[in-house]
Design a protein around this motif. Structure first.
Motif, mmCIF file in Angstrom:
data_model
loop_
_atom_site.group_PDB
_atom_site.id
_atom_site.type_symbol
_atom_site.label_atom_id
_atom_site.label_comp_id
_atom_site.label_asym_id
_atom_site.label_seq_id
_atom_site.Cartn_x
_atom_site.Cartn_y
_atom_site.Cartn_z
ATOM 1 N N GLY A 184 0.819 -1.210 0.000
ATOM 2 C CA GLY A 184 0.000 0.000 0.000
ATOM 3 C C GLY A 184 0.850 1.256 0.000
ATOM 4 N N PHE A 185 1.918 1.238 0.794
ATOM 5 C CA PHE A 185 2.834 2.381 0.850
ATOM 6 C C PHE A 185 3.498 2.596 -0.506
ATOM 7 N N LEU A 186 3.901 1.506 -1.147
ATOM 8 C CA LEU A 186 4.519 1.617 -2.471
ATOM 9 C C LEU A 186 3.547 2.209 -3.475
ATOM 10 N N GLY A 187 2.311 1.724 -3.475
ATOM 11 C CA GLY A 187 1.326 2.247 -4.416
ATOM 12 C C GLY A 187 1.080 3.731 -4.234
ATOM 13 N N GLU A 188 0.956 4.183 -2.980
ATOM 14 C CA GLU A 188 0.746 5.615 -2.717
ATOM 15 C C GLU A 188 1.953 6.428 -3.164
ATOM 16 N N SER A 189 3.145 5.902 -2.946
ATOM 17 C CA SER A 189 4.358 6.623 -3.330
ATOM 18 C C SER A 189 4.455 6.769 -4.844
ATOM 19 N N LEU A 190 4.088 5.723 -5.573
ATOM 20 C CA LEU A 190 4.153 5.788 -7.030
ATOM 21 C C LEU A 190 3.100 6.730 -7.600
ATOM 22 N N ARG A 191 1.916 6.728 -7.031
ATOM 23 C CA ARG A 191 0.877 7.646 -7.515
ATOM 24 C C ARG A 191 1.263 9.101 -7.246
ATOM 25 N N ASP A 192 1.876 9.339 -6.094
ATOM 26 C CA ASP A 192 2.326 10.697 -5.783
ATOM 27 C C ASP A 192 3.441 11.123 -6.725
ATOM 28 N N LEU A 193 4.353 10.206 -7.036
ATOM 29 C CA LEU A 193 5.427 10.506 -7.990
ATOM 30 C C LEU A 193 4.850 10.815 -9.363
ATOM 31 N N ASP A 194 3.861 10.042 -9.787
ATOM 32 C CA ASP A 194 3.222 10.296 -11.073
ATOM 33 C C ASP A 194 2.567 11.675 -11.096
ATOM 34 N N ASP A 195 1.890 12.051 -10.010
ATOM 35 C CA ASP A 195 1.275 13.386 -9.921
ATOM 36 C C ASP A 195 2.329 14.482 -10.051
ATOM 37 N N SER A 196 3.457 14.307 -9.366
ATOM 38 C CA SER A 196 4.526 15.315 -9.415
ATOM 39 C C SER A 196 5.095 15.436 -10.825
ATOM 40 N N LEU A 197 5.278 14.317 -11.502
ATOM 41 C CA LEU A 197 5.815 14.350 -12.863
ATOM 42 C C LEU A 197 4.828 14.970 -13.842
ATOM 43 N N ARG A 198 3.550 14.700 -13.662
ATOM 44 C CA ARG A 198 2.542 15.271 -14.561
ATOM 45 C C ARG A 198 2.467 16.790 -14.420
ATOM 46 N N ARG A 199 2.769 17.299 -13.256
ATOM 47 C CA ARG A 199 2.729 18.759 -13.068
ATOM 48 C C ARG A 199 3.825 19.468 -13.857
ATOM 49 N N VAL A 200 4.850 18.733 -14.276
ATOM 50 C CA VAL A 200 5.928 19.350 -15.060
ATOM 51 C C VAL A 200 5.989 18.751 -16.469
ATOM 52 N N GLY A 201 4.884 18.181 -16.919
ATOM 53 C CA GLY A 201 4.798 17.735 -18.300
ATOM 54 C C GLY A 201 5.105 16.277 -18.554
ATOM 55 N N GLY A 202 5.501 15.523 -17.539
ATOM 56 C CA GLY A 202 5.832 14.116 -17.733
ATOM 57 C C GLY A 202 4.781 13.205 -17.141
ATOM 58 N N ARG A 203 5.123 12.001 -16.912
ATOM 59 C CA ARG A 203 4.314 11.045 -16.171
ATOM 60 C C ARG A 203 5.167 9.823 -15.901
ATOM 61 N N LEU A 204 4.698 8.982 -15.032
ATOM 62 C CA LEU A 204 5.457 7.799 -14.659
ATOM 63 C C LEU A 204 5.011 6.612 -15.501
ATOM 64 N N VAL A 205 5.966 5.973 -16.144
ATOM 65 C CA VAL A 205 5.700 4.737 -16.879
ATOM 66 C C VAL A 205 5.939 3.575 -15.917
ATOM 67 N N VAL A 206 4.935 2.724 -15.757
ATOM 68 C CA VAL A 206 5.026 1.606 -14.820
ATOM 69 C C VAL A 206 4.974 0.293 -15.596
ATOM 70 N N ARG A 207 5.927 -0.557 -15.326
ATOM 71 C CA ARG A 207 5.932 -1.905 -15.888
ATOM 72 C C ARG A 207 6.016 -2.901 -14.734
ATOM 73 N N ARG A 208 5.647 -4.131 -14.995
ATOM 74 C CA ARG A 208 5.748 -5.170 -13.967
ATOM 75 C C ARG A 208 6.383 -6.415 -14.559
#
Length: 223
Positions: free
Chosen positions: A47-71
């Motif tokens: 759960g902590f990992l998921g919240e951290s990744l979503r927050d990182l994605d939000d931060s990247l989107r604010r500057v024009g990027g986004r997080l690419v997630v693979r598994r």
């Protein structure tokens, strides 16, 4: 660049180097099946990992990027993204754990055959591992002299968050794909403990600011 346990945009040497070294950057995180299965698959951890990744994605989107997630297998998935985007370098934060070291060495060997460099940067620790040793050699056995040496050691400059992240034009929109952030929902196994703090750089910064306003003074009184 490949994020590992450095899920933030502020003071991130690897992210900064990737942006400064190329016009386009792919911010990537691979959910490593070896680390989210078996004894590691606790509700609090995932759960902590998921919240951290979503927050990182939000931060990247604010500057024009986004997080690419693979598994999958970390090395295989990083190499797959390199092939898909034609990346010339993979920037990562240096780590010293046995697991991280072996994984990074395997990535470097695999990337070398395709002409892609793996570039390491500081960022996981404040002072580089191995930089603090007693004058006579060996390891510190008492905290006070270690702490004194830690305070005396020069720190690298603190880097601001990037103002802009440019994604490659050919990077497809993975929204709705099994490789998108929606896949994180499958990581939440069961209920989390009620007292676990939320994950993410934003939540951590807010906790630090609250503690600095009140807890710091109380800590000084006790010590």
């Amino acid at each position: 660049m490949a994020f590992t346990r450095d899920l933030r945009v502020r003071d991130h040497p690897a992210l900064r180097a990737a942006i400064d070294g190329a016009h386009h950057v792919v911010p990537l995180f691979v959910i490593d099946d070896h680390l989210v299965a078996g004894p590691h698959a606790s509700p609090n951890r995932l759960g902590f990992l998921g919240e951290s990744l979503r927050d990182l994605d939000d931060s990247l989107r604010r500057v024009g990027g986004r997080l690419v997630v693979r598994r999958g297998d970390w090395v295989s998935e990083v190499v797959r993204v390199v092939a898909e985007t034609g990346a010339g370098a993979v920037h990562v934060s240096a780590d010293v754990s046995q697991w991280a070291t072996r994984r990074r060495e395997r990535l470097a060997r695999t990337c070398a055959s395709s002409g892609c460099a793996v570039v390491e940067h500081p960022g996981v620790t404040v002072v580089p591992p191995g930089a603090l040793r007693p004058a006579g050699g060996g390891e510190f056995k008492v905290f006070t002299p270690y702490h004194r040496r830690w305070l005396e050691h020069p720190w690298r400059p603190v880097l601001p968050a990037p103002r802009r992240v440019e994604l490659p034009p050919a990077l497809v929109d993975l929204t709705g794909d099994e490789r998108s952030l929606d896949a994180l929902d499958a990581l939440d196994v069961g209920g989390r403990s009620p007292d676990v703090e939320p994950g993410g750089e934003s939540a951590a910064t807010a906790r630090l600011q609250r503690w600095a306003r009140g807890g710091l003074a109380r800590y000084g009184e006790r010590h």
